[in-house]
Enzyme design. Structure first.
Site, PDB file in Angstrom:
ATOM      1  N   ASP A 129      -1.463  11.280  11.981  1.00 44.51           N
ATOM      2  CA  ASP A 129      -0.096  11.906  11.640  1.00 44.51           C
ATOM      3  C   ASP A 129       0.783  11.622  12.698  1.00 44.51           C
ATOM      4  OD1 ASP A 129      -1.822  13.192   9.841  1.00 44.51           O
ATOM      5  OD2 ASP A 129      -1.703  15.129  10.567  1.00 44.51           O
ATOM      6  N   ALA A 130       0.790  11.424  13.663  1.00 48.40           N
ATOM      7  CA  ALA A 130       1.776  11.171  14.747  1.00 48.40           C
ATOM      8  C   ALA A 130       2.492   9.638  14.577  1.00 48.40           C
ATOM      9  CB  ALA A 130       1.282  11.282  16.258  1.00 48.40           C
ATOM     10  N   GLU A 131       1.473   8.750  14.268  1.00 50.18           N
ATOM     11  CA  GLU A 131       1.969   7.612  13.850  1.00 50.18           C
ATOM     12  C   GLU A 131       2.922   7.452  12.663  1.00 50.18           C
ATOM     13  OE1 GLU A 131      -0.842   4.199  14.218  1.00 50.18           O
ATOM     14  OE2 GLU A 131      -2.135   5.854  15.103  1.00 50.18           O
TER      15      GLU A 131
ATOM     16  N   ASP B  99       4.573  10.399  11.537  1.00 53.33           N
ATOM     17  CA  ASP B  99       5.822  10.797  11.678  1.00 53.33           C
ATOM     18  C   ASP B  99       6.896   9.685  12.316  1.00 53.33           C
ATOM     19  OD1 ASP B  99       4.906  13.262  10.848  1.00 53.33           O
ATOM     20  OD2 ASP B  99       4.431  14.160  12.830  1.00 53.33           O
TER      21      ASP B  99
ATOM     22  N   LEU C  17       8.302  20.494   5.102  1.00 48.70           N
ATOM     23  CA  LEU C  17       9.160  21.195   6.240  1.00 48.70           C
ATOM     24  C   LEU C  17       9.686  20.059   6.884  1.00 48.70           C
ATOM     25  CD1 LEU C  17       6.426  23.536   7.537  1.00 48.70           C
ATOM     26  CD2 LEU C  17       8.485  24.272   6.642  1.00 48.70           C
TER      27      LEU C  17
ATOM     28  N   LYS D 213       0.873  26.491  12.082  1.00 43.49           N
ATOM     29  CA  LYS D 213       0.767  25.233  11.254  1.00 43.49           C
ATOM     30  C   LYS D 213      -0.489  24.820  10.904  1.00 43.49           C
ATOM     31  CE  LYS D 213       3.675  21.299   9.706  1.00 43.49           C
ATOM     32  NZ  LYS D 213       2.454  20.676   9.179  1.00 43.49           N
TER      33      LYS D 213
ATOM     34  N   ARG E 249       0.017  20.233  -4.076  1.00 39.54           N
ATOM     35  CA  ARG E 249       1.225  20.325  -3.961  1.00 39.54           C
ATOM     36  C   ARG E 249       1.762  19.017  -4.722  1.00 39.54           C
ATOM     37  NH1 ARG E 249       4.324  19.243   1.706  1.00 39.54           N
ATOM     38  NH2 ARG E 249       3.732  17.166   1.365  1.00 39.54           N
TER      39      ARG E 249
ATOM     40  N   CYS F 129     -33.868   0.759  30.577  1.00 39.35           N
ATOM     41  CA  CYS F 129     -32.817   1.314  31.371  1.00 39.35           C
ATOM     42  C   CYS F 129     -31.670  -0.027  31.438  1.00 39.35           C
ATOM     43  CB  CYS F 129     -32.955   1.768  32.652  1.00 39.35           C
ATOM     44  SG  CYS F 129     -31.805   2.319  33.863  1.00 39.35           S
TER      45      CYS F 129
ATOM     46  N   CYS G 236     -31.532  -0.629  35.314  1.00 40.42           N
ATOM     47  CA  CYS G 236     -32.544  -1.162  36.280  1.00 40.42           C
ATOM     48  C   CYS G 236     -33.917  -1.901  35.384  1.00 40.42           C
ATOM     49  CB  CYS G 236     -33.386  -0.105  37.174  1.00 40.42           C
ATOM     50  SG  CYS G 236     -34.129   1.139  36.201  1.00 40.42           S
TER      51      CYS G 236
HETATM   52  S1  IVH Z   1       5.324  26.724   4.678  1.00 42.02           S
HETATM   53  C1  IVH Z   1       8.668  26.225   2.064  1.00 42.02           C
HETATM   54  N1  IVH Z   1       3.896  27.749   6.800  1.00 42.02           N
HETATM   55  O1  IVH Z   1       2.691  22.069   6.316  1.00 42.02           O
HETATM   56  C2  IVH Z   1       8.032  25.986   3.159  1.00 42.02           C
HETATM   57  N2  IVH Z   1       3.569  25.146   5.568  1.00 42.02           N
HETATM   58  O2  IVH Z   1       4.218  19.695   6.806  1.00 42.02           O
HETATM   59  C3  IVH Z   1       6.773  25.289   2.750  1.00 42.02           C
HETATM   60  N3  IVH Z   1       1.499  24.109   6.378  1.00 42.02           N
HETATM   61  O3  IVH Z   1       3.776  21.532   3.036  1.00 42.02           O
HETATM   62  C4  IVH Z   1       5.654  25.379   3.841  1.00 42.02           C
HETATM   63  N4  IVH Z   1       0.877  25.629   7.611  1.00 42.02           N
HETATM   64  O4  IVH Z   1       1.401  22.407   3.535  1.00 42.02           O
HETATM   65  C5  IVH Z   1       4.170  26.607   5.788  1.00 42.02           C
HETATM   66  N5  IVH Z   1       2.148  28.530   7.968  1.00 42.02           N
HETATM   67  C6  IVH Z   1       2.784  27.454   7.291  1.00 42.02           C
HETATM   68  C7  IVH Z   1       1.905  26.163   7.064  1.00 42.02           C
HETATM   69  C8  IVH Z   1       2.639  25.306   6.226  1.00 42.02           C
HETATM   70  C9  IVH Z   1       0.688  24.493   7.292  1.00 42.02           C
HETATM   71  C10 IVH Z   1       1.927  22.861   5.632  1.00 42.02           C
HETATM   72  C11 IVH Z   1       2.179  23.117   4.249  1.00 42.02           C
HETATM   73  C12 IVH Z   1       3.415  22.287   3.988  1.00 42.02           C
HETATM   74  C13 IVH Z   1       3.329  21.242   5.461  1.00 42.02           C
HETATM   75  C14 IVH Z   1       4.706  20.609   5.664  1.00 42.02           C
END
Ligand code: IVH
Length: 730
Positions: free
Chosen positions: A44-46, A48, A94, A126, A147, A418, A421
């Site tokens: 995920d970090a890469e 991002d 987000l 999160k 989604r 081993c 040895c």
């Molecule tokens: S709110 C309109 N709350 O993170 C706001 N999202 O990177 C929408 N997620 O699509 C999301 N924990 O699937 C919200 N406590 C949390 C969350 C959360 C995980 C996920 C969610 C969102 C994604 C965005």
């Protein structure tokens, strides 16, 4: 198009356009793997980072920010076998805040645009799972969907119906005509390994991490399969609604919870950025005590009317932001699986990976525990693997990124001998998967580990005698001879023996050679001699410290012998009772077992240890070299023990004694010191801030001594001390 953008477009260099196209393609590709296939090949970090580069490029050349750019879309619109369903209200993503500044800037914007100082932040975890949308009509679950691209998702209703957390019908008051419930489905962290184990056994590819397993499980074609998996959900939002008026999201959650929906237990409403920071800090420290992965904190404006005032961009609401914790998962190459040998001969496979930075440190080795674990994880040598280092926790391989295999990967085979040895390995116990090297005396690995332990703080505390020295003394590179073939020679080591030694630099946890980053080969150093061929300063200091260790207290010597089950505490008990190695050897197993703090297991282990001839040889050699195998006063009559038979508890902070000092003073006079107060306790000594033990003593009417009373006990004995005790009500 606005003028500014057209102007920028005119100056748009071809390289920027090409770079944008390349980055956009990468982002799309990774999104497909992540959302449609549940099998990402980057962390995920890469990902991002890639997205951020794209955003930065678009900031520089706004003309590149077209509506079809990946920065403008909610990801997830991919062809799959599942039917499409339209969400009544868009499911947004987000925006992220990666540092304090970005968070503060967001909060400032919220304060400005809210138009009132009267608002609150709702802090949530999160959760790293799969976003779902549940539609309830008149309290009945009618549809569940992923989604997707935010407008259209995939129909996963039958699969979601198998999740026990999710009610088929809402119960309670004020059930609305219609409501969309948004949340995250996750696969519990602690059951992830078992899932992979089952998949590997069934010939399926293992998942790289729990998130992928949640997403893969939910998109199973056969809901019967989903039903067998321990999926859970946490609600984190509300979409379209009819007949459901709410003022605050936090209040809405309370109602949802009453209806039987799984809302989060950890949410918190705060009224300042300070409060948000405290929440972030708290869960930053506790992020591993959750049953699911969390990759950050989501901060939301709690008041729904104000949310409306702030609105959303194409991709994300302006009233919420995600704070991301530093990544603890990275992808790296599994270069090899090698086995390390521990102090007791236990043989453990270790993953040797391409060195990577993760959670603040560089990782090159990760334990794989035993051959069954290697098999269960489904990793092959040569795989790209997901490596996780959770805070201070030891690094762990989660699973392979099976999609990146090219067919050259090799399965691991546990060696029969081993690696250090050459002795054939044996099962630790009958039928055990764990293997052991039986050559305890001179397997260089076992000896190295024993020496390292012996030189450590717990035992003889020999400064300048570290892991590299222990390795060099037991297994130098040829042609040098190892100065030590067991512990006998330790106290007669000479500078001449040390000078010619070169050795591998070993990793302290695995015992395996570290790689030289320049050459890629195992790293080798001259351990004790400098470039002029003289003894290095710290090597000379090591010899001096070894000399000094000859006078160590008996308990430390006993600890350093690596007798099974005899750690510092048992060694202390043995030394206190017997005061010399000779007397311990002469004691019967019953006498040993009857000693306070020793017991039957340790007694048996001691007897076994002394029965081994080479152990006795070590003791003879040490005695000859001048090691004192007894404590002061051994063999003489014991001093007076005026507190014999008393049991004392010490609690709180004393002014004139440390806790250990007080304990030793009591024990030297024959008292037993324990940690909890009972009716049998003779005295409770209390210092400042004593806590509940004081209350317990008062309750049980056990005499309580303050520091003055404690001095009376030590100097004048129990009768005088009872007189000096803190008065208690009759
Ligand atoms: S709110 C309109 N709350 O993170 C706001 N999202 O990177 C929408 N997620 O699509 C999301 N924990 O699937 C919200 N406590 C949390 C969350 C959360 C995980 C996920 C969610 C969102 C994604 C965005």
């Amino acid at each position: 198009m606005p003028e500014a953008a057209t102007g920028a477009a005119a100056e748009l260099p071809a390289e920027a356009r090409e770079r944008h196209a390349a980055l956009a393609e990468q982002v799309e590709e990774h999104r497909t793997l992540y959302y449609a296939k549940s099998s990402p090949v980057v962390t995920d970090a890469e990902f991002d980072r890639l997205l951020r580069s794209l955003e930065a490029l678009e900031d520089e050349y706004p003309a590149l920010r077209t509506p079809d750019s990946p920065t403008q879309k909610v990801a997830g619109d991919y062809e799959t076998d599942l039917a499409k369903v339209e969400h009544r209200e868009r499911m947004l993503s987000l925006d992220n805040a990666f540092d304090e500044e970005e968070l503060a800037a967001w909060a400032e914007r919220v304060a400005r645009d809210a138009g009132t100082p009267d608002f609150h932040f709702l802090c949530e975890l999160k959760i790293d799972g799969l976003a779902v949308n549940l539609t309830y009509e008149k309290g009945r679950l009618v549809r569940a969907a992923t989604r997707g691209d935010g407008r259209v998702g995939e129909d996963i209703t039958p699969n979601v119906r198998t999740i026990r957390d999710i009610p088929e019908r809402l119960s309670g008051d004020r059930i609305p005509e219609l409501v969309e419930i948004r949340g995250e489905v996750f696969f519990p962290m602690d059951q992830f390994q078992q899932l992979n184990e089952r998949r590997v056994a069934a010939g399926e590819q293992p998942y790289a991490n729990p998130r992928n397993s949640a997403s893969g499980s939910l998109r199973q074609k056969d809901p019967k399969v989903t039903a067998t998996l321990p999926l859970h959900m946490v609600v984190h939002g509300i979409g379209a609604r009819v007949g459901f008026d709410i003022d605050c999201l936090s209040h809405a959650y309370e109602l949802l919870s009453e209806w039987g929906l799984p809302t989060a237990r950890h949410n918190k409403v705060v009224d300042s950025l300070e409060g948000v920071r405290a929440f972030i800090a708290h869960y930053g420290e506790n992020r591993h005590s959750m049953e699911h992965e969390i990759d950050g904190v989501v901060v939301k404006l709690d008041e729904i009317p104000l949310q409306g005032r702030l609105g959303s961009t194409a991709r994300a609401p302006r009233w919420a932001i995600a704070w991301k914790y530093p990544p603890e998962e990275v992808n790296t190459k599994l270069v090899n699986i090698r086995v390390g040998v521990g102090r007791t001969g236990r043989v453990t496979p270790y993953a040797q990976v391409e060195p990577v930075q993760v959670a603040g440190s560089e990782v090159e080795f990760a334990t794989l525990h035993n051959q069954d674990v290697v098999k269960a994880k489904g990793v092959l040598i040569g795989d790209t693997v997901v490596l996780r280092k959770a805070g201070d926790v030891i690094p762990e391989i989660l699973g392979p990124v099976a999609e990146l295999r090219d067919g050259t990967e090799q399965p691991f085979e546990m060696p029969a001998e081993c690696p250090e040895c050459g002795t054939p390995l044996k099962a630790m116990k009958e039928g055990d998967v764990d293997l052991r090297c039986p050559n305890a005396r001179s397997c260089p690995a076992q000896l190295r580990e024993r020496l390292f332990y012996l030189a450590s703080r717990k035992s003889l505390d020999i400064e300048n005698f570290g892991y590299v020295a222990a390795a060099a003394l037991t297994k130098p590179l040829e042609p040098a001879e190892p100065p030590l073939k067991d512990e006998s020679g330790l106290f007669s080591l000479t500078a001449e023996q040390l000078l010619p030694i070169r050795a591998y630099v070993l990793d302290q946890d695995s015992g395996l050679p570290k790689r030289d980053p320049k050459t890629g080969e195992d790293k080798i150093v001259s351990v004790f001699a400098n470039q002029q061929g003289e003894l290095k300063k710290n090597a000379a200091a090591m010899l001096v410290n070894i000399e000094a260790a000859k006078n160590s207290p008996l308990a430390r010597i006993l600890t350093g012998l690596s007798i099974r089950h005899v750690g510092p505490v048992a060694a202390e008990a043995l030394a206190r009772q017997f005061r010399s190695v000779d007397r311990i050897r002469a004691a019967s197993e019953e006498e040993l077992a009857a000693t306070e703090g020793v017991g039957a297991i340790i007694a048996a282990s001691l007897k076994q240890w002394f029965a081994e001839e080479w152990h006795e040889e070590i003791l003879r050699a040490w005695a000859e070299a001048g090691v004192r195998l007894e404590d002061e006063g051994a063999g003489e009559d014991e001093g007076p023990r005026p507190l014999e038979g008393l049991t004392v508890v010490v609690t709180g902070t004393l002014e004139n004694h440390t806790r250990d000092g007080a304990k030793e003073a009591l024990q030297s006079l024959g008292a037993k010191v324990t940690g909890s107060v009972s009716k049998k306790t003779s005295f409770v000594v209390v210092g400042e801030n004593p806590g509940s033990k004081y209350d317990k003593a008062m309750q049980l009417k056990v005499p309580v001594l303050d520091e003055g009373g404690f001095a009376v006990l030590l100097q004048e004995g129990p009768d005088a001390a009872r007189e000096a005790a803190v008065p208690q009500e009759a």
